[in-house]
Design an enzyme around this catalytic site. Structure first.
Site, PDB file in Angstrom:
ATOM      1  N   SER A 102      -2.412  -5.089   9.997  1.00 31.71           N
ATOM      2  CA  SER A 102      -2.097  -6.165   9.061  1.00 31.71           C
ATOM      3  C   SER A 102      -0.874  -6.944   9.539  1.00 31.71           C
ATOM      4  O   SER A 102       0.060  -6.379  10.117  1.00 31.71           O
ATOM      5  CB  SER A 102      -1.825  -5.591   7.661  1.00 31.71           C
ATOM      6  OG  SER A 102      -2.977  -4.977   7.152  1.00 31.71           O
ATOM      7  N   ASP A 127     -10.939  -9.585   7.813  1.00 31.90           N
ATOM      8  CA  ASP A 127     -10.274  -8.297   7.630  1.00 31.90           C
ATOM      9  C   ASP A 127     -11.158  -7.081   7.890  1.00 31.90           C
ATOM     10  O   ASP A 127     -10.701  -6.106   8.465  1.00 31.90           O
ATOM     11  CB  ASP A 127      -9.701  -8.201   6.215  1.00 31.90           C
ATOM     12  CG  ASP A 127      -8.733  -7.049   6.049  1.00 31.90           C
ATOM     13  OD1 ASP A 127      -7.921  -6.812   6.964  1.00 31.90           O
ATOM     14  OD2 ASP A 127      -8.780  -6.371   5.001  1.00 31.90           O
ATOM     15  N   HIS A 145     -11.717  -2.025  10.450  1.00 28.71           N
ATOM     16  CA  HIS A 145     -10.670  -2.961  10.032  1.00 28.71           C
ATOM     17  C   HIS A 145     -10.655  -4.129  11.029  1.00 28.71           C
ATOM     18  O   HIS A 145      -9.742  -4.264  11.834  1.00 28.71           O
ATOM     19  CB  HIS A 145      -9.333  -2.215  10.019  1.00 28.71           C
ATOM     20  CG  HIS A 145      -8.195  -2.977   9.428  1.00 28.71           C
ATOM     21  ND1 HIS A 145      -6.885  -2.753   9.788  1.00 28.71           N
ATOM     22  CD2 HIS A 145      -8.151  -3.949   8.495  1.00 28.71           C
ATOM     23  CE1 HIS A 145      -6.096  -3.558   9.117  1.00 28.71           C
ATOM     24  NE2 HIS A 145      -6.832  -4.291   8.324  1.00 28.71           N
ATOM     25  N   TYR A 154      -1.220  -3.191  -7.593  1.00 31.04           N
ATOM     26  CA  TYR A 154      -1.133  -4.066  -6.429  1.00 31.04           C
ATOM     27  C   TYR A 154      -2.290  -3.874  -5.454  1.00 31.04           C
ATOM     28  O   TYR A 154      -2.637  -2.745  -5.086  1.00 31.04           O
ATOM     29  CB  TYR A 154       0.189  -3.833  -5.670  1.00 31.04           C
ATOM     30  CG  TYR A 154       0.185  -4.555  -4.337  1.00 31.04           C
ATOM     31  CD1 TYR A 154       0.476  -5.910  -4.273  1.00 31.04           C
ATOM     32  CD2 TYR A 154      -0.222  -3.911  -3.186  1.00 31.04           C
ATOM     33  CE1 TYR A 154       0.393  -6.592  -3.070  1.00 31.04           C
ATOM     34  CE2 TYR A 154      -0.303  -4.582  -1.981  1.00 31.04           C
ATOM     35  CZ  TYR A 154       0.011  -5.927  -1.934  1.00 31.04           C
ATOM     36  OH  TYR A 154      -0.100  -6.601  -0.751  1.00 31.04           O
ATOM     37  N   ARG A 195       0.842  -1.188   0.000  1.00 25.14           N
ATOM     38  CA  ARG A 195       0.000   0.000   0.000  1.00 25.14           C
ATOM     39  C   ARG A 195       0.880   1.242   0.000  1.00 25.14           C
ATOM     40  O   ARG A 195       1.858   1.321   0.736  1.00 25.14           O
ATOM     41  CB  ARG A 195      -0.883   0.035   1.255  1.00 25.14           C
ATOM     42  CG  ARG A 195      -1.953  -1.030   1.319  1.00 25.14           C
ATOM     43  CD  ARG A 195      -2.956  -0.691   2.427  1.00 25.14           C
ATOM     44  NE  ARG A 195      -2.319  -0.395   3.697  1.00 25.14           N
ATOM     45  CZ  ARG A 195      -2.078  -1.277   4.653  1.00 25.14           C
ATOM     46  NH1 ARG A 195      -2.416  -2.537   4.473  1.00 25.14           N
ATOM     47  NH2 ARG A 195      -1.515  -0.919   5.784  1.00 25.14           N
ATOM     48  N   CYS A 235      -0.678  -9.088  11.917  1.00 23.92           N
ATOM     49  CA  CYS A 235      -0.619  -9.279  13.371  1.00 23.92           C
ATOM     50  C   CYS A 235      -1.521 -10.414  13.837  1.00 23.92           C
ATOM     51  O   CYS A 235      -1.952 -10.439  14.987  1.00 23.92           O
ATOM     52  CB  CYS A 235      -0.992  -7.989  14.086  1.00 23.92           C
ATOM     53  SG  CYS A 235       0.288  -6.719  14.043  1.00 23.92           S
ATOM     54  N   LYS A 250      -9.715  -1.640   0.896  1.00 27.38           N
ATOM     55  CA  LYS A 250      -9.495  -0.574   1.875  1.00 27.38           C
ATOM     56  C   LYS A 250     -10.131   0.744   1.424  1.00 27.38           C
ATOM     57  O   LYS A 250     -10.669   1.498   2.244  1.00 27.38           O
ATOM     58  CB  LYS A 250      -8.003  -0.363   2.115  1.00 27.38           C
ATOM     59  CG  LYS A 250      -7.213  -1.631   2.439  1.00 27.38           C
ATOM     60  CD  LYS A 250      -7.660  -2.317   3.701  1.00 27.38           C
ATOM     61  CE  LYS A 250      -6.680  -3.425   4.082  1.00 27.38           C
ATOM     62  NZ  LYS A 250      -7.103  -4.211   5.238  1.00 27.38           N
ATOM     63  N   ARG A 290       0.961 -12.275  -0.976  1.00 27.46           N
ATOM     64  CA  ARG A 290      -0.446 -12.485  -0.637  1.00 27.46           C
ATOM     65  C   ARG A 290      -1.055 -13.699  -1.332  1.00 27.46           C
ATOM     66  O   ARG A 290      -0.576 -14.153  -2.363  1.00 27.46           O
ATOM     67  CB  ARG A 290      -1.249 -11.252  -1.061  1.00 27.46           C
ATOM     68  CG  ARG A 290      -0.838  -9.966  -0.355  1.00 27.46           C
ATOM     69  CD  ARG A 290      -1.482  -9.832   0.987  1.00 27.46           C
ATOM     70  NE  ARG A 290      -1.020  -8.657   1.731  1.00 27.46           N
ATOM     71  CZ  ARG A 290      -1.713  -8.073   2.683  1.00 27.46           C
ATOM     72  NH1 ARG A 290      -2.916  -8.522   3.009  1.00 27.46           N
ATOM     73  NH2 ARG A 290      -1.225  -7.046   3.321  1.00 27.46           N
TER      74      ARG A 290
END
Length: 656
Positions: A317, A342, A295, A266, A117, A319, A275, A437
């Site tokens: 992210s 997510d 989130h 991406y 990102r 975690c 997002k 990913r």
């Protein structure tokens, strides 16, 4: 009919506009003095007809085409046949390659400059800067979002977007965030020149003709995306991956419900339902309509007595969100089922109960660290119908990333994500990019919750906040009340992850795990959360903070994590049920001795005293850091209630 909750024409800059894209299309036509008729483009359309679109969608597509000047238009129907077509196009172009070890799985390698990102190039566009971000104080650099004026966006569009799809096909992707037909769902239409985006959006959203049927001629979020590589190319592509990372920009216009992204192919920069829509634009809609776009994962947990509760949890992210959402419990008799890994949209129902849906249709998960040990459910999920991005490839046609070392036969060689053949750990480089990913359908998850597509959503009993904190922060504690819980979310801190451009394991402030995703002023966001207390006469979910990542003096994790995290969830369920399983501490309510089920962990010598120890000097510094952050970053926009809760925490710590 899907509820859009969107309004029509809004003011941007000094003009009354239907949309920013409308204005840009008109300005481009006037500036070029060229024939920008769509007749030639329409004649070349090889899928769908513009004439079949309802007026509002057709207008958006026509204006986008006039601005971007593609050579053809493809209106996506979301069918299996169409998906095979897009995969074939990408394979022929060298963008993806098949992974014969699995069923319908593919590998994409991006340009190494397009792997994360781009938070520094992501902007919210409003007339008033303070609508987007608080005014930082004491000369501090604002870290709670980036603002752009409408005039600057217009200039950026003129420079970057005009004719950006020349020689390429413009794909029209109608999609629903949430189950089609749910009153909790919203609709978007993305135009893009990337077949990778189309294929990924088909996995991540409900996409195609059914969405257009549900939308009718209603309002929708307008999403324009381009990789920024018109044909003929002016430079050679790396890995056959079109992008323009030096000029990448991702913009959001809340007033007109528009997202415009240029230069990156991406993930969250290009899959604009994720997002960009679900959190940034979604949170602005949620504020106006009185709900929450967060989130957060959503999971259902059933105890040995058959009682089921639903929990939402916000972690940055990488975690452990996906691991928790797909947990295989180590305690007998417990069952965890996944609603989402997510994002959660949470709204009050007619009875005042907070219910949540997962607006997504797939998982876009971080690959490294995922294994049959850490997340066997995820591993089973990704072995079919999956697009892997920037992972390594094995010589037997499979995938590899850090964490799978014990699952690869000795006679298999590895090609790294950078194309280095016969990769070995001794090279000193990772085989897979840290932010590599998998994009896989949620419906094929072995433990997907039966109610994951329930249009009413699932009732939320508890909300968890957490992050990577190697010292000082206990395994679990409960907030004293809703206001205290909102402060706990606002004060979240965690080690930086590879999902964005940050490097190193610095502890970063990441309030609500939303720092990169706020659609409006964080101080106003906190006030909106506080207002939830007055929107219902029913009990709100109880709020907790978890930390699976505390380490001992030798740098080893104290808590085993993964499937053993069910022991923490069990304690949370005890508290939700009103059991007297907690005792007050300076930071919140901690588990009473023996209230955590530790059966089966006797041989691991877990130091519970250290796991729950609250070092006074650590917490005094924590309060100072949080206070400094609130003062510098939120300033006058910090709600008084949050400032008071922090003062109360400071006083309690003084008594440690």
């Amino acid at each position: 009919m899907v509820s859009s909750g969107l309004t029509s024409a809004n003011t941007v800059g000094c003009a009354q506009l239907t949309s920013v894209i409308t204005e840009a299309s008109q300005m481009f036509a006037e500036s070029t003095k060229k024939d920008l008729s769509l007749e030639k483009i329409s004649l070349k359309a090889f899928q769908g007809m513009l004439v079949g679109l309802k007026p509002k969608v057709r207008k958006f597509v026509e204006e986008s085409a006039r601005l971007c000047q593609p050579s053809a238009i493809h209106i996506c129907d979301g069918s299996d046949r169409e998906m095979r077509h897009h995969l074939n196009i990408m394979q022929q172009a060298g963008m993806i390659e098949p992974l014969p070890k699995y069923n319908n799985c593919w590998l994409a390698r991006t340009d190494p400059g397009d792997v994360a990102r781009v938070e520094s190039k992501t902007f919210m566009v409003t007339k008033d800067r303070r609508e987007t971000i608080p005014l930082p104080k004491d000369g501090a650099k604002g870290l709670l979002g980036n603002w752009m004026s409408p005039d600057d966006l217009t200039k950026a569009i003129q420079i970057k977007i005009s004719s950006c799809m020349t020689g390429r096909t413009m794909y029209v992707v109608p999609y629903s965030m949430g189950p089609v037909g749910s009153p909790l769902s919203k609709i978007g239409v993305e135009v893009t020149d990337s077949p990778y985006v189309v294929a990924s959006m088909r996995t991540m959203t409900r996409m195609g003709e059914s969405v257009l049927d549900a939308l009718g001629d209603g309002d929708f979020v307008k999403c324009l995306h381009s990789v920024g590589c018109p044909l003929p190319l002016k430079k050679n592509l790396v890995n056959n991956w079109p992008c323009d990372p030096e000029r990448t920009i991702v913009t959001h216009v809340p007033e007109t419900k528009e997202i415009i992204s240029f230069g990156s192919g991406y993930g969250g920069n290009s899959l604009l339902g994720k997002k960009c829509f679900a959190l940034r634009i979604g949170s602005t809609i949620a504020k106006k309509e009185g709900w929450l776009a967060e989130h957060m994962l959503i999971l259902g947990i059933t105890n040995p007595k058959g009682v089921k509760k639903y929990i939402a949890a916000a972690f940055p992210s990488a975690c452990g969100k996906t691991n928790l959402a797909m947990m295989t419990p180590s305690l007998p008799g417990y069952k965890v089922e996944c609603v989402g890994d997510d994002i959660a949209w949470m709204k009050f129902d007619e009875d005042g109960i907070l219910r949540a849906i997962n607006p997504e249709n797939g998982f876009f998960g971080v690959a490294p660290g995922t294994s049959t040990h850490t997340n066997p459910v995820a591993m089973k999920t990704v072995l079919s119908n999956t697009i892997f991005t920037n992972v390594a490839k094995t010589s037997d046609g499979g995938v590899f990333w850090e964490g799978l070392e014990k699952e690869i036969p000795n006679n298999v060689t590895i090609t790294s994500w950078l194309g280095e053949t016969d990769w070995s750990k001794e090279s000193g480089k990772p085989a897979a990019h840290p932010n590599s990913r998998f994009c896989t359908p949620a419906g094929q998850c072995p433990i997907i919750d039966p109610a994951w597509e329930d249009p009413k959503g699932v009732p939320i009993s508890a909300i968890l906040f957490g992050g990577r904190r190697p010292e000082g922060v206990p395994l679990i504690y409960e907030a004293f009340n809703w206001r205290h819980g909102v402060m706990v979310g606002a004060a979240m801190r965690s080690e930086a992850t590879a999902a964005a451009e940050h490097k190193g394991k610095v502890i970063m402030h990441d309030p609500f795990a939303m720092r990169p995703f706020f659609g409006y002023n964080f101080g106003h966001y906190l006030q909106h959360w506080l207002s939830m207390e007055h929107r219902t006469d029913k009990p709100l979910p109880q709020i907790f903070h978890v930390n699976w990542f505390r380490k001992d003096e030798k740098g080893r994790f104290i808590w085993p994590g993964f499937g053993d995290n069910v022991r923490v969830l069990d304690w949370i369920l005890q508290r939700v049920d009103g059991n007297d399983a907690g005792e007050e501490s300076a930071v919140g309510i901690l588990p009473r001795p023996s209230s955590l089920k530790m059966d089966g962990l006797e041989n691991q010598n877990i130091d519970l005293d250290e796991l729950f120890r609250l070092p006074k000097d650590f917490w005094q510094q924590e309060v100072r850091d949080i206070e400094k952050y609130f003062t510098e970053q939120v300033g006058d926009d910090l709600p008084n209630e949050i400032a008071e809760e922090l003062k109360k925490l400071d006083k309690r710590i003084e008594k440690l």
